[in-house]
Each structure stands twice: as C-alpha cells, then as structure tokens.
Design an enzyme around this catalytic site. Structure first.
Site, PDB file in Angstrom:
ATOM      1  N   LYS A 190     -64.521  -1.935  -9.674  1.00 55.42           N
ATOM      2  CA  LYS A 190     -65.084  -2.279 -10.820  1.00 55.42           C
ATOM      3  C   LYS A 190     -63.863  -1.796 -11.986  1.00 55.42           C
ATOM      4  O   LYS A 190     -63.231  -1.008 -11.802  1.00 55.42           O
ATOM      5  CB  LYS A 190     -66.465  -1.365 -10.915  1.00 55.42           C
ATOM      6  CG  LYS A 190     -67.507  -1.766 -11.888  1.00 55.42           C
ATOM      7  CD  LYS A 190     -68.351  -2.684 -11.018  1.00 55.42           C
ATOM      8  CE  LYS A 190     -69.391  -3.394 -11.859  1.00 55.42           C
ATOM      9  NZ  LYS A 190     -70.306  -4.014 -11.224  1.00 55.42           N
ATOM     10  N   VAL A 207     -83.416 -13.391 -13.567  1.00 52.40           N
ATOM     11  CA  VAL A 207     -83.735 -13.044 -12.120  1.00 52.40           C
ATOM     12  C   VAL A 207     -85.280 -13.231 -11.964  1.00 52.40           C
ATOM     13  O   VAL A 207     -85.903 -13.978 -10.942  1.00 52.40           O
ATOM     14  CB  VAL A 207     -83.226 -11.914 -11.334  1.00 52.40           C
ATOM     15  CG1 VAL A 207     -83.529 -11.835  -9.958  1.00 52.40           C
ATOM     16  CG2 VAL A 207     -81.745 -11.757 -11.636  1.00 52.40           C
ATOM     17  N   VAL A 232     -89.125 -10.713 -16.746  1.00 52.56           N
ATOM     18  CA  VAL A 232     -88.900 -11.918 -16.150  1.00 52.56           C
ATOM     19  C   VAL A 232     -87.695 -12.721 -17.131  1.00 52.56           C
ATOM     20  O   VAL A 232     -88.322 -13.808 -17.827  1.00 52.56           O
ATOM     21  CB  VAL A 232     -90.324 -12.992 -16.447  1.00 52.56           C
ATOM     22  CG1 VAL A 232     -91.188 -12.700 -15.133  1.00 52.56           C
ATOM     23  CG2 VAL A 232     -91.125 -12.457 -17.494  1.00 52.56           C
TER      24      VAL A 232
HETATM   25  P1  NAD Z   1     -81.993 -10.197 -17.953  1.00 52.73           P
HETATM   26  O1  NAD Z   1     -81.473  -9.384 -19.269  1.00 52.73           O
HETATM   27  O2  NAD Z   1     -82.008 -11.798 -17.937  1.00 52.73           O
HETATM   28  O3  NAD Z   1     -83.608  -9.849 -17.447  1.00 52.73           O
HETATM   29  C1  NAD Z   1     -84.076  -8.823 -17.787  1.00 52.73           C
HETATM   30  C2  NAD Z   1     -85.601  -8.956 -18.462  1.00 52.73           C
HETATM   31  O4  NAD Z   1     -86.415  -7.564 -18.332  1.00 52.73           O
HETATM   32  C3  NAD Z   1     -85.473  -9.557 -19.873  1.00 52.73           C
HETATM   33  O5  NAD Z   1     -86.366 -10.777 -19.982  1.00 52.73           O
HETATM   34  C4  NAD Z   1     -85.867  -8.328 -20.553  1.00 52.73           C
HETATM   35  O6  NAD Z   1     -86.804  -8.492 -21.678  1.00 52.73           O
HETATM   36  C5  NAD Z   1     -87.057  -7.661 -19.643  1.00 52.73           C
HETATM   37  N1  NAD Z   1     -87.190  -6.096 -19.809  1.00 52.73           N
HETATM   38  C6  NAD Z   1     -86.271  -5.064 -20.568  1.00 52.73           C
HETATM   39  N2  NAD Z   1     -86.875  -4.113 -20.523  1.00 52.73           N
HETATM   40  C7  NAD Z   1     -88.303  -4.118 -19.841  1.00 52.73           C
HETATM   41  C8  NAD Z   1     -89.281  -3.464 -19.776  1.00 52.73           C
HETATM   42  N3  NAD Z   1     -89.060  -2.021 -20.046  1.00 52.73           N
HETATM   43  N4  NAD Z   1     -90.186  -3.946 -19.493  1.00 52.73           N
HETATM   44  C9  NAD Z   1     -90.491  -5.143 -19.131  1.00 52.73           C
HETATM   45  N5  NAD Z   1     -89.511  -5.835 -19.208  1.00 52.73           N
HETATM   46  C10 NAD Z   1     -88.321  -5.548 -19.677  1.00 52.73           C
HETATM   47  O7  NAD Z   1     -81.335  -9.639 -16.478  1.00 52.73           O
HETATM   48  P2  NAD Z   1     -81.065 -10.357 -15.035  1.00 52.73           P
HETATM   49  O8  NAD Z   1     -80.031 -11.009 -15.228  1.00 52.73           O
HETATM   50  O9  NAD Z   1     -82.495 -11.083 -14.852  1.00 52.73           O
HETATM   51  O10 NAD Z   1     -81.235  -8.911 -14.332  1.00 52.73           O
HETATM   52  C11 NAD Z   1     -82.333  -8.251 -14.173  1.00 52.73           C
HETATM   53  C12 NAD Z   1     -82.072  -7.100 -13.128  1.00 52.73           C
HETATM   54  O11 NAD Z   1     -81.428  -7.383 -12.123  1.00 52.73           O
HETATM   55  C13 NAD Z   1     -80.929  -6.178 -13.952  1.00 52.73           C
HETATM   56  O12 NAD Z   1     -81.061  -4.714 -13.462  1.00 52.73           O
HETATM   57  C14 NAD Z   1     -79.681  -6.769 -13.228  1.00 52.73           C
HETATM   58  O13 NAD Z   1     -78.638  -5.568 -13.400  1.00 52.73           O
HETATM   59  C15 NAD Z   1     -80.133  -6.823 -11.985  1.00 52.73           C
HETATM   60  N6  NAD Z   1     -79.494  -7.894 -11.061  1.00 52.73           N
HETATM   61  C16 NAD Z   1     -79.250  -8.987 -11.667  1.00 52.73           C
HETATM   62  C17 NAD Z   1     -78.369 -10.031 -10.755  1.00 52.73           C
HETATM   63  C18 NAD Z   1     -78.150 -11.393 -11.298  1.00 52.73           C
HETATM   64  O14 NAD Z   1     -77.926 -12.247 -10.551  1.00 52.73           O
HETATM   65  N7  NAD Z   1     -78.466 -11.478 -12.711  1.00 52.73           N
HETATM   66  C19 NAD Z   1     -77.776  -9.780  -9.533  1.00 52.73           C
HETATM   67  C20 NAD Z   1     -78.251  -8.357  -9.016  1.00 52.73           C
HETATM   68  C21 NAD Z   1     -78.819  -7.380  -9.837  1.00 52.73           C
END
Ligand code: NAD
Length: 350
Positions: free
Chosen positions: A82, A186, A183
């Site tokens: 990282k 992911v 939502v």
């Molecule tokens: P994103 O920011 O697109 O989605 C997160 C969503 O959660 C947003 O819509 C946000 O408004 C909402 N949110 C934030 N706080 C909240 C709360 N307290 N209650 C309800 N909703 C809330 O992020 P993402 O890329 O979808 O990633 C989501 C999670 O998955 C993160 O923890 C990320 O580290 C993990 N992750 C993502 C990937 C990837 O491919 N994008 C891969 C591995 C892990």
C-alpha cells in the site's frame, strides 16, 4: 506515543518500508510492502491529509497487511502493499507530483504495483502509467479494467449464496430478505444481482437519491440509517463505511447472516466473536469483497473479463469453507479466514 520507524516495523512485523522525497514537486511518499511470497505487492495509493508522518506510515503498514490477506485468500499471485502520498500543505502541481510518484514506483522494478484508493482516481493512475507500467486502474481504452464494483458485488452475491446455503439450507435466493446498508457503487450492483435472483430488499443510504433509485428500479423498501440495523431479515449486508459492526449496532441485528462489501466491518476483532455468540454467521469482509482486487490483478496480468468472472464466482467456495471450518472448530469466522491465509503463505515458504 511516538515510535522510531524501526520500532513501528517491529511492532507491525514488517521487513520493508520505502520512503521517497522529491524536492522539485514536494512529493513525500511511503510504500509499505508487507509480503511478497505470493508475488509482487499490489495495493492502492492514498492521497489524503495525515496528522503526522507516523500516522501516514502506520496507515500504510496496516493497509498493506490487509492486502496480503485479501490477495492470498482470493488466490491471486500477489502480495500485500500500500502507498501513501502525504498531501502537501501548500500549493502543488498534481500531475508533477504523481509523475514523481510513478518514478518512485518504477525504481522498485515491479516489487510494488499501485492502484486507486482514497483520494486518488483514474486520472492520477493515467499519469503514473506515463512513467511506469507497474500500475493498475487505468482507462479501459488503455487496457484498463474499468470500474471494479460490479465484480466486487458479484463476489458478495456469491458469498451471500454460500451463507444462505449453510444457514438456511437453500440453493436459491428467491424470497430471501436482504438489508443493504449503503447503495453506492457496490451496494447498488449487489442489489441488482440479488433482485434478479428474487431476493426481497431493504435499503438505507445517507444519500436519499441512491436509496430512491433502489426503490424505483428494484422494488426495495427504504428505511432510516438506524433502522437498517434492526430490520428483520435473513442477511444484513454492510456496503457503506467501515466499523458497521460494533457495540452499539450488533445488539440490534435481527438477521442470521452478515455478509457485505464494506472493508473493516468489525470495529474490533472481538465483535466477530460477539456475532458468533449470537448465532450470526459473519462472512469475513476481506474474503467476500475480493472481486474488485481480482479484477485489478487481472488487469496487470492482461485483462480477461471471463477469467475475472470465473475467479470471482469461486468466492462462494471460500466463504463456504470458512463457515464450515468455523463450525467444526467452534471458532469465529474471521479467525478461520486468517488461519487459511497463514496456511497458504506457509505452503509457499515450505
Ligand atoms: P461508495 O462511496 O460508492 O458507496 C458507499 C455508499 O454508502 C454511498 O452511497 C454512501 O452515501 C453510503 N453511506 C455512507 N455512510 C452511510 C451510512 N452511515 N448509512 C448508510 N449509507 C451510508 O463506495 P463503494 O465503492 O460502493 O464501496 C462501499 C464499501 O465497500 C466501502 O467500504 C469500500 O471500501 C468497500 N469496497 C469497495 C470495493 C469496490 O470495488 N468499490 C471493493 C472492496 C471493498
């Protein structure tokens, strides 16, 4: 408490930490390489403010270790790394900074491969790509793999299927009730996967437009940010930020399974024990959310979407095996996942 750099390496059980400073651009960057037994270290680059240099180093060390575990469990030929670029306090030229960072990576000769993370995006990776080939997450038209979240969602869906098989004895998701917290990228794709298989969705998001999209397109029921934890359901899927499973939230859960995409879902390891004691099957986060990593690793090897899909589908087997071993050992799933990784790494060593 302040520690010397070597004390930090000892404490986190590390062998390798690279630092670079570039006077011309103001670059101050850290690359932490945790383990390369499975292959060159792969992991994203953060570009955010830190309270101190030590905080930046500790962040890189913690995150790189997590990448080793995620890659080993996903069976991809990479170790954990990282990087962190400390955000300059004064004005800076972003392109020049990332070019200098690219040279830093290139000097390591492929020992570390970078990707996007908090504070960095595809444009930054394009700049890095101009200087070194040891980068993933570039544009699809340049051989990149695009948005990883559909693959992350696919893997989470497969993990949910494995948990449903174990806990509910069912091979399908028809009528299975899933509560999705967050939502975004992911979470939305996950809801689409689940909806297509007949699951009943409840969602919550701090962004009402995102929750409304799931309601409109996928028939999801919207609940408040607090109520998502106490929603009566079969599966609770944390797909927002970290630490969703903590002392305040766990007592409210009314589910049989916790399986979602968020990183670092357990506020502390002991919360994994707590879930087990309550009879809730927890799919360890780094095991179930590896689809995105599988996608970027494939980009580095030469992109092949069919292969990414095939490997991501296997997350079912990984989660099933973890749940099975946890039951036999009467141990929490997060610990079983760690043990599986340590066994795999030890085999490489032998
Ligand atoms: P994103 O920011 O697109 O989605 C997160 C969503 O959660 C947003 O819509 C946000 O408004 C909402 N949110 C934030 N706080 C909240 C709360 N307290 N209650 C309800 N909703 C809330 O992020 P993402 O890329 O979808 O990633 C989501 C999670 O998955 C993160 O923890 C990320 O580290 C993990 N992750 C993502 C990937 C990837 O491919 N994008 C891969 C591995 C892990």
């Amino acid at each position: 408490m302040a520690h010397s750099t070597f004390e930090l390496l000892e404490h986190h059980d590390y062998g390798e930490l690279h630092l670079a400073r570039d006077a011309a651009t103001g670059l101050r960057a850290i690359i932490a390489i945790h383990d390369t037994r499975m292959g060159p270290a792969l992991g994203g680059c953060r570009f955010i403010h830190y309270e101190s240099e030590q905080a930046a180093i500790v962040d890189a060390l913690r995150l790189a270790r997590g990448m080793t575990y995620k890659a080993a469990l996903a069976g991809i030929p990479h170790g954990g790394g990282k990087s962190v670029i400390i955000k300059p306090q004064t004005q800076f030229d972003r392109a020049a900074l990332f070019r200098a960072f690219g040279r830093f990576i290139d000097n390591l000769g492929g020992h570390y491969i970078t990707a996007e993370d908090s504070g960095t995006g595809i444009e930054d990776m394009e700049i890095v790509r101009g200087v070194t080939k040891h980068v993933t997450g570039v544009k699809p038209e340049r051989g990149g793999s695009g948005d990883p979240s559909p693959f992350t969602a696919l893997g989470v869906r497969r993990g949910i299927e494995a948990c449903v098989k174990r806990e509910l004895g069912r091979d399908d998701l028809e009528g299975v009730r899933v509560a999705v917290q967050g939502v975004g990228h992911v979470g939305y794709h996950l809801c689409r996967e689940l909806h297509a298989l007949g699951a009943a969705l409840t969602v919550a998001d701090i962004d009402p437009l995102k929750a409304e999209r799931a309601e409109r397109e996928l028939g999801a029921t919207i609940v408040s940010l607090d109520d998502i934890f106490s929603t009566e359901c079969d599966v609770f899927a944390p797909c927002a930020l970290g630490s969703a499973l903590n002392d305040d939230t766990i007592p409210h859960l009314q589910c049989r399974i916790v399986a979602g995409a968020a990183n670092n879902q357990l506020a502390e390891p002991r919360h994994g024990d707590d879930l087990m004691q309550r009879g809730i099957l927890y799919a360890p986060d780094y095991a179930i959310n590896a689809g995105g990593l599988i996608n970027v690793a494939q980009e580095y090897a030469g992109y092949d979407e069919a292969s990414v899909r095939e490997r991501t589908m296997k997350i079912y087997d990984t989660i099933y095996e973890i749940a099975d071993r946890a039951q036999q050992a009467m141990a929490p799933t997060y610990r079983i996942a760690d043990t599986l990784v340590e066994e795999r790494l030890a085999k490489v060593e032998a």
